[in-house]
Design a protein around this motif. Sequence first.
Motif, mmCIF file in Angstrom:
data_model
loop_
_atom_site.group_PDB
_atom_site.id
_atom_site.type_symbol
_atom_site.label_atom_id
_atom_site.label_comp_id
_atom_site.label_asym_id
_atom_site.label_seq_id
_atom_site.Cartn_x
_atom_site.Cartn_y
_atom_site.Cartn_z
ATOM 1 N N GLY A 12 0.815 -1.204 0.000
ATOM 2 C CA GLY A 12 0.000 0.000 0.000
ATOM 3 C C GLY A 12 0.853 1.261 0.000
ATOM 4 N N LEU A 13 1.895 1.273 0.829
ATOM 5 C CA LEU A 13 2.787 2.432 0.883
ATOM 6 C C LEU A 13 3.597 2.570 -0.402
ATOM 7 N N LEU A 14 4.009 1.438 -0.975
ATOM 8 C CA LEU A 14 4.782 1.491 -2.220
ATOM 9 C C LEU A 14 3.946 2.086 -3.348
ATOM 10 N N PHE A 15 2.711 1.618 -3.488
ATOM 11 C CA PHE A 15 1.816 2.164 -4.508
ATOM 12 C C PHE A 15 1.522 3.630 -4.229
ATOM 13 N N GLY A 16 1.308 3.957 -2.963
ATOM 14 C CA GLY A 16 1.028 5.340 -2.604
ATOM 15 C C GLY A 16 2.180 6.262 -2.960
ATOM 16 N N ALA A 17 3.409 5.792 -2.731
ATOM 17 C CA ALA A 17 4.584 6.614 -3.007
ATOM 18 C C ALA A 17 4.753 6.866 -4.496
ATOM 19 N N TYR A 18 4.602 5.822 -5.295
ATOM 20 C CA TYR A 18 4.836 5.981 -6.729
ATOM 21 C C TYR A 18 3.664 6.652 -7.443
ATOM 22 N N LEU A 19 2.442 6.265 -7.112
ATOM 23 C CA LEU A 19 1.286 6.894 -7.759
ATOM 24 C C LEU A 19 1.058 8.302 -7.228
ATOM 25 N N GLY A 20 1.499 8.548 -5.998
ATOM 26 C CA GLY A 20 1.315 9.864 -5.399
ATOM 27 C C GLY A 20 2.156 10.946 -6.048
ATOM 28 N N GLN A 21 3.113 10.549 -6.868
ATOM 29 C CA GLN A 21 3.956 11.541 -7.535
ATOM 30 C C GLN A 21 3.215 12.270 -8.646
ATOM 31 N N ASN A 22 2.146 11.658 -9.190
ATOM 32 C CA ASN A 22 1.406 12.333 -10.264
ATOM 33 C C ASN A 22 -0.105 12.057 -10.220
ATOM 34 N N HIS A 23 -0.614 11.572 -9.066
ATOM 35 C CA HIS A 23 -2.047 11.384 -8.880
ATOM 36 C C HIS A 23 -2.439 11.868 -7.483
ATOM 37 N N GLU A 24 -3.728 12.065 -7.255
ATOM 38 C CA GLU A 24 -4.230 12.425 -5.927
ATOM 39 C C GLU A 24 -4.510 11.138 -5.154
ATOM 40 N N VAL A 25 -3.588 10.776 -4.288
ATOM 41 C CA VAL A 25 -3.662 9.492 -3.588
ATOM 42 C C VAL A 25 -4.164 9.680 -2.156
ATOM 43 N N THR A 26 -5.055 8.781 -1.750
ATOM 44 C CA THR A 26 -5.499 8.703 -0.360
ATOM 45 C C THR A 26 -5.272 7.285 0.140
ATOM 46 N N ILE A 27 -4.555 7.154 1.246
ATOM 47 C CA ILE A 27 -4.338 5.853 1.882
ATOM 48 C C ILE A 27 -5.392 5.669 2.972
ATOM 49 N N PHE A 28 -6.131 4.571 2.910
ATOM 50 C CA PHE A 28 -7.127 4.254 3.930
ATOM 51 C C PHE A 28 -6.513 3.212 4.876
ATOM 52 N N THR A 29 -6.309 3.611 6.120
ATOM 53 C CA THR A 29 -5.591 2.781 7.084
ATOM 54 C C THR A 29 -6.523 2.237 8.160
ATOM 55 N N LYS A 30 -6.026 1.234 8.881
ATOM 56 C CA LYS A 30 -6.770 0.703 10.028
ATOM 57 C C LYS A 30 -6.661 1.649 11.220
ATOM 58 N N ARG A 31 -5.438 2.158 11.432
ATOM 59 C CA ARG A 31 -5.171 2.919 12.652
ATOM 60 C C ARG A 31 -5.114 4.428 12.377
ATOM 61 N N GLU A 32 -5.685 5.187 13.277
ATOM 62 C CA GLU A 32 -5.677 6.640 13.157
ATOM 63 C C GLU A 32 -4.250 7.186 13.249
ATOM 64 N N GLU A 33 -3.426 6.573 14.097
ATOM 65 C CA GLU A 33 -2.052 7.035 14.276
ATOM 66 C C GLU A 33 -1.275 6.988 12.959
ATOM 67 N N GLN A 34 -1.440 5.896 12.204
ATOM 68 C CA GLN A 34 -0.735 5.792 10.928
ATOM 69 C C GLN A 34 -1.233 6.837 9.938
ATOM 70 N N ALA A 35 -2.551 7.013 9.872
ATOM 71 C CA ALA A 35 -3.114 7.996 8.942
ATOM 72 C C ALA A 35 -2.606 9.402 9.251
ATOM 73 N N GLU A 36 -2.532 9.745 10.535
ATOM 74 C CA GLU A 36 -2.065 11.075 10.920
ATOM 75 C C GLU A 36 -0.615 11.304 10.494
ATOM 76 N N LYS A 37 0.230 10.289 10.667
ATOM 77 C CA LYS A 37 1.644 10.435 10.293
ATOM 78 C C LYS A 37 1.804 10.619 8.790
ATOM 79 N N ILE A 38 1.074 9.803 8.019
ATOM 80 C CA ILE A 38 1.171 9.899 6.557
ATOM 81 C C ILE A 38 0.649 11.241 6.070
ATOM 82 N N LYS A 39 -0.482 11.654 6.602
ATOM 83 C CA LYS A 39 -1.095 12.909 6.158
ATOM 84 C C LYS A 39 -0.216 14.104 6.522
ATOM 85 N N GLU A 40 0.404 14.053 7.681
ATOM 86 C CA GLU A 40 1.193 15.185 8.158
ATOM 87 C C GLU A 40 2.550 15.282 7.464
ATOM 88 N N ILE A 41 3.219 14.140 7.252
ATOM 89 C CA ILE A 41 4.598 14.170 6.763
ATOM 90 C C ILE A 41 4.750 13.596 5.360
#
Length: 297
Positions: A12-41
Amino acid sequence: MRVGIIGGGSIGLLFGAYLGQNHEVTIFTKREEQAEKIKEIGIRLCFQDGEEKVIPVDAVPGDSGISDQDILIVTVKQYDLPQVMAVLKSAPKAVPLCFIQNGMGHLELLNILPQETILVATVEHGAKRLNDRTVSHNGVGQTNVSVYKGSYEPEKNFPMSADSLFPVCFYKEYRTILINKLMANALINPLTVVFQVKNGRLVDNPYYYELLRLMFEEIYSIFPLGEKEEAFNRIIDICKNTRHNTSSMLKDIQEGRKTEIDAILGYILKVAERKGAKPKTIQMAYVMVKGIEQERR
């Protein structure tokens, strides 16, 4: 495109990293902590030569906003699929779904989904999640995509990365790519767990190689896809090309997680039973991995 990726594991992170370079990517996670880290950084993508880059993407815990995507790519482990099926059923019928799981047991679940377009894919990249927002790209391969249901034209519509390190190939027959992946997973994953070795040792050690060949013969008798020696040589090439990699199943064992042995060898054993075959070596490998998994967990 608006690309939704369900699952914040290594793929999921690999696809997010590569597709996120030229698409609007949203990662849907199980844990709120992970989502916050990805969204923030953002997602941190690391390479073997020490280079790294950070790709900003959105992230959401749970399923809020899933219906707003142009495509949903489902990267959770096969044993977690039942938990997300209710969410996927409620997604718009016009939104294509793409499933990336090991094994083939999940195909039965796909038949109950109402979506007009369902794709299946396999991934040949080596990837390891280092933390909630960091993935290491350990081996460049390709993504293989095929249509399972619908009249979708993936060559025109599937989201592609602008990065040459993330190629996508399209196939007309989905069983071909799934069986090829199943065969590789069924040989490399369990044997690396049993022997506690990296992938390359399966061909370097003549005794490991002998067992690899025995298991291949049994699997090929159940799934006789293509020319036998070509099929076996593909497995050997994967072992050589990923010789320094730790298989995903061995990683799961080392980190005390549930493995996908039921989705891989378990599925093969069910098909063998339906065909009246009794693959003893596969049965032995299955039981050994289940035993190791129980001890480690």
